[in-house]
Motif scaffolding. Structure first.
Motif, short mmCIF file in Angstrom:
data_model
loop_
_atom_site.label_atom_id
_atom_site.label_comp_id
_atom_site.label_asym_id
_atom_site.label_seq_id
_atom_site.Cartn_x
_atom_site.Cartn_y
_atom_site.Cartn_z
N VAL A 152 0.96 -1.11 -0.03
CA VAL A 152 0.09 -0.06 -0.26
C VAL A 152 1.09 1.36 -0.03
O VAL A 152 1.79 1.46 0.65
CB VAL A 152 -0.68 0.03 1.24
CG1 VAL A 152 -1.95 1.19 1.25
CG2 VAL A 152 -1.76 -1.27 1.35
N CYS A 203 1.09 5.13 0.94
CA CYS A 203 0.42 6.07 2.10
C CYS A 203 1.18 7.19 2.27
O CYS A 203 2.16 7.11 2.19
CB CYS A 203 0.23 5.18 3.42
SG CYS A 203 -0.57 6.22 4.61
N LYS A 213 -7.02 -1.37 -7.30
CA LYS A 213 -5.48 -1.56 -7.36
C LYS A 213 -4.92 -0.61 -8.54
O LYS A 213 -5.39 -0.72 -9.63
CB LYS A 213 -5.22 -3.07 -7.72
CG LYS A 213 -3.72 -3.44 -7.76
CD LYS A 213 -3.58 -4.84 -8.08
CE LYS A 213 -3.97 -5.68 -6.92
NZ LYS A 213 -3.44 -7.17 -7.26
N SER A 252 -0.28 -0.10 -5.42
CA SER A 252 -0.96 0.13 -4.43
C SER A 252 -2.17 -0.71 -4.40
O SER A 252 -3.19 -0.34 -5.32
CB SER A 252 -1.28 1.57 -4.00
OG SER A 252 -1.83 1.79 -2.75
N MET A 265 -6.08 0.92 0.83
CA MET A 265 -5.86 2.30 1.58
C MET A 265 -5.78 2.04 3.03
O MET A 265 -6.83 1.26 3.54
CB MET A 265 -6.84 3.23 1.26
CG MET A 265 -6.42 4.57 1.70
SD MET A 265 -7.66 5.98 0.96
CE MET A 265 -9.33 5.72 1.77
#
Length: 804
Positions: free
Chosen positions: A76, A78, A107, A115, A118
């Motif tokens: 992920v 971030c 995705k 990623s 979330m």
């Protein structure tokens, strides 16, 4: 009225599931408007642990995380500043919909790095305003579990519509009481804490006993205000209330929980005693909603020696409200007269949750208990030392008693409820029941049944109950309104007599005729704005409390509503608009039944036969008016055309239809250009109004119509052409010709108008066809000649000459 299921169960001990409770609420008359479960939209969001956190190779402010949400490691990207290895947070899986904004997680590649999902913040999940970083949970939170289940968010929010007479259900406890009476559980007893006050209570007084009969108060000194405890904030947020601070949230919580509005003042701001009095002209108060209001002598306010601090029972002032630095408070628990609250709220156009409860009527017997509960919560959650209570005035608690016979339930509602069940229901709702039940005995050897007769005492929180029919209603709604049998009204034998009044029959005929002529019916408000009313002569009635400034005046004409509807249709691309409305106009003496219509746009579209599109004209409006008058039963054969239409119409292209010079039946014509511009209309717009109340009523001649007898002989038609001054209206000539021989001439109509060669300037040629109907025998030549002479003579009286 919103509350959560868990909140309800703090007052109601029940094993009933949500569908059963929802059905029970509707059955007892508390209509469920909606149910929302926050956990449903958070179902795809799970507890996850961040395994690793590495810098993003292409972005300084992003990190690449490895996240475990219970189904293996996922990558992920971030941007949260607090994202780090070991953090436990909330993870949205691929395909989840983020509540804030509705974004679907997919995705995707962010700056070249894939990623999947979330890590979420509180704001993104609509659980708070915090968006500085992602959610941080306890380290031992179970990875892979649905976050909503772990956090206890699986708590449905129920929205119930409360009718104005059910003031007792403006609190969760009142709703729980009703459900308990309906057999869906047991009402938990409420424990009122005993407050041991230290020192005398605050100086509060009443100078307006009509508006505020009772004013109870207590101070708490040494409080520490801050954020509300999690359980209270959670319940308030669930129903849409924003937590502000512990002191403020306590008053909001008690209001929703127990239906008892309160207010907390910052004692350090007050100067002198706190007084419930009438407002003074010009006094102002800055309310908690940030707006400034000017009060007057008809309103009840709470004030000290220097300023007004509260619009009594509606909203407190911002100046004396509790803040984070407040250390000493005064808790107000007062009773305000419902009528005064309603009038004040209407004048100020100010609504609030407190007003909604006070104007219905809160429980006048709950002041002491409400003050004690509020004081207990303040001292428990904020600390401090409470004073003794000050009680100014007397709450209007009246002992209301109703004489009731259980047999009245069957007589009035048609529902046979056993006496024992009726008593149980009433006592469950808080009513006191005394008296004797029905008995059976033998008197002088004859069996005698004595019906039950009860004395029912009404609880203080039910100001809507006045007589025995109200007692019947309470019993029946708890038993279930679906138990009331559907019983048809008795019908007299024979053919049913007509139920519609003559006026209603006229309106039906007019409505059908208008629809048959291609007009669509519009239904508009009976109110218009002051500007719209002024455009058609002004209205006689102005509302003191309109729901909107655009709906302030009772309409003096149907035209404003129709013209607004015409504009809306034209704005949406309608090429031709043909609207009518049957309604009332309102004047100082009475309301008048009227039919209005508007024709705008294309009368006929463009085509190869007709060429350009044709617009409507004043004659189209006149034709509609005459047709609708005929449908209403007006004697159209005797109707005369005049000018002098109202100022809403073009002065040169409008007119009126009258019976004689004084009785105006209708007006019609092209709309005045300024009025059309005011309503945003372009092009030619024609309109008209038919005044149904001006049409003379038919003479009553019984229900039987005379038999139709067709004439035995064929009608005879004759044509006449007259040269007449251009100033003479054709209608006057046709009328004169028709009346030349009322017995023989049954019809006369204009069929030609000519101006040009052969007709001198200032003159016109009008051709009229008359229809002669012989009676027992055909007309002789002498009779035809006499009729022709009479026709010519009638035309000559108007200055006409027979055209040779």
């Amino acid at each position: 009225m919103k509350f959560t299921l868990s909140w309800l169960k703090t007052h109601l001990a029940t094993d009933a599931d949500l569908p059963t409770i929802l059905k029970g609420l509707t059955n007892i008359g508390l209509e469920v408007e909606g149910v929302e479960n926050p956990a449903e939209k958070l179902a795809p969001f799970r507890i996850a642990r961040v395994l690793t956190a590495e810098p993003h190779p292409q972005a300084d402010k992003l990190q690449v995380l490895t996240v475990d949400a219970g189904e293996g490691a996922l990558q992920v990207v971030c941007g949260a500043p607090n994202a780090r290895a070991g953090l436990v947070g909330v993870f949205g899986t691929e395909g989840a919909v983020v509540p804030a904004g509705g974004m679907v997680l997919k995705k995707t590649a962010i700056r070249g790095v894939e990623s999947s999902g979330m890590m979420c913040s509180f704001r993104e999940l609509e659980l708070g305003e915090d968006h500085d970083g992602i959610i941080e949970l306890d380290a031992d939170a179970p990875v892979g579990q649905v976050y909503a289940e772990w956090a206890g968010l699986d708590d449905p929010v129920i929205d119930v519509s409360i009718t104005p007479n059910r003031q007792d259900c403006m609190g969760v406890r009142g709703i729980a009481r009703d459900l308990a009476a309906a057999g869906l559980g047991t009402l938990n007893a409420i424990v009122v804490p005993a407050i041991q006050g230290v020192g005398p209570g605050p100086d509060v007084r009443i100078e307006d006993a009509d508006g505020c009969p009772a004013f109870f108060a207590r101070t708490v000194k040494g409080v520490k205000n801050g954020a509300s405890p999690a359980w209270m904030a959670k319940r308030l947020k669930a129903i849409g209330q924003k937590p502000i601070s512990t002191l403020v949230d306590i008053t909001n919580y008690i209001m929703i929980d127990l239906g008892r509005p309160l207010h907390v003042y910052d004692l350090g701001v007050l100067k002198g005693p706190l007084v419930a009095r009438r407002g003074k002209a010009g006094e102002e108060v800055l309310a908690l909603n940030g707006r400034r209001y000017t009060v007057d002598e008809t309103m009840t306010v709470i004030a000290d020696d220097e300023a007004v601090h509260d619009i009594g029972g509606i909203m407190g002032g911002e100046h004396s409200g509790a803040t984070d630095v407040t250390t000493d408070v005064l808790i107000e628990c007062a009773y305000f007269t419902p009528e005064r609250i309603a009038m004040t709220g209407q004048k100020l156009a100010l609504t609030s949750d407190a007003r909604g409860r006070f104007e219905r009527g809160v429980d006048p017997a709950f002041l002491d208990d409400g003050l004690s509960i509020a004081t207990y919560l303040v001292t428990e959650l904020c600390g401090g030392t409470a004073s003794e209570a000050t009680r100014a005035g007397t709450p209007p608690v009246a002992d209301k008693v109703v004489t009731y016979e259980p047999s009245q339930c069957l007589a009035l509602a048609g529902v046979d409820v056993p006496e024992e069940e009726q008593k149980r229901i009433l006592e469950s709702l808080g009513f006191g029941v005394q008296g004797h039940d029905s008995t059976f005995e033998y008197q002088d050897g004859v069996p005698v049944t004595t019906p039950a007769n009860w004395t029912v005492s009404v609880p203080s929180w039910r100001r809507d109950v006045d007589g025995w029919p109200d007692i019947v209603e309470e019993v029946v709604r708890i038993v279930g309104l679906d138990q009331v049998p559907s019983t048809p009204l008795p019908r007299a034998p024979g053919v049913a007599r007509p139920t519609a009044t003559p006026e209603q029959m006229v309106e039906r005929r007019v409505r059908r005729t208008a629809a048959a002529r291609g007009l669509a019916e519009a239904i508009n408000w009976s109110f218009v704005s002051e500007k719209e009313a002024a455009s058609v002569g002004g209205g006689d009635w102005t509302l003191a409390n309109p729901i909107s400034e655009d709906l302030k005046v009772m309409r003096p004409s149907l035209l404003p509503g129709l013209l607004s509807a015409t504009r809306r249709n034209m704005d949406r691309g309608a090429a031709s608009v043909r609207l009518f409305e049957l309604g009332r106009r309102y004047f100082s003496d009475k309301e008048r039944a009227t039919v209005g219509f508007v024709l705008a746009g294309e009368k006929t579209p463009r085509g190869w036969q007709t060429g350009k599109a044709q617009a409507f004209s004043a004659f189209d409006a006149k034709g509609e008016a005459i047709a609708l008058l005929a449908a209403a039963g007006a004697p159209v054969a005797n109707v005369q055309s005049f000018g002098e239409a109202s100022g809403a119409y073009h002065p040169g292209q409008s007119g009126t239809l009258r019976l004689g010079p004084k009785v105006v039946l209708a007006e019609f014509g092209v709309l005045h250009p300024s009025l059309a511009k005011q309503f945003g209309l372009t092009g030619i717009v024609v309109a008209g109004e038919i005044f149904l109340d001006a049409i003379p009523a038919r003479r009553k001649s019984g229900f039987m119509r005379p038999p139709y007898a067709p004439p035995a002989l064929q009608a005879v038609k004759r044509d006449f052409a007259f040269v007449i001054d251009e100033s003479v209206e054709a209608d006057a000539l046709v009328r004169a010709v028709r009346n030349a021989d009322k017995k023989a001439i049954v019809d006369a109509r204009l069929f030609d108008l000519f101006v040009g060669p052969g007709v001198e300037e200032g003159k016109k040629s009008l051709a009229v066809e008359i229809t002669l109907q012989p009676g027992d025998k055909s007309f002789s030549q002498e009779e035809l000649d006499a009729i022709s002479a009479a026709v010519v003579k009638a035309a000559e009286k108007l200055g006409g000459t027979l055209r040779g």
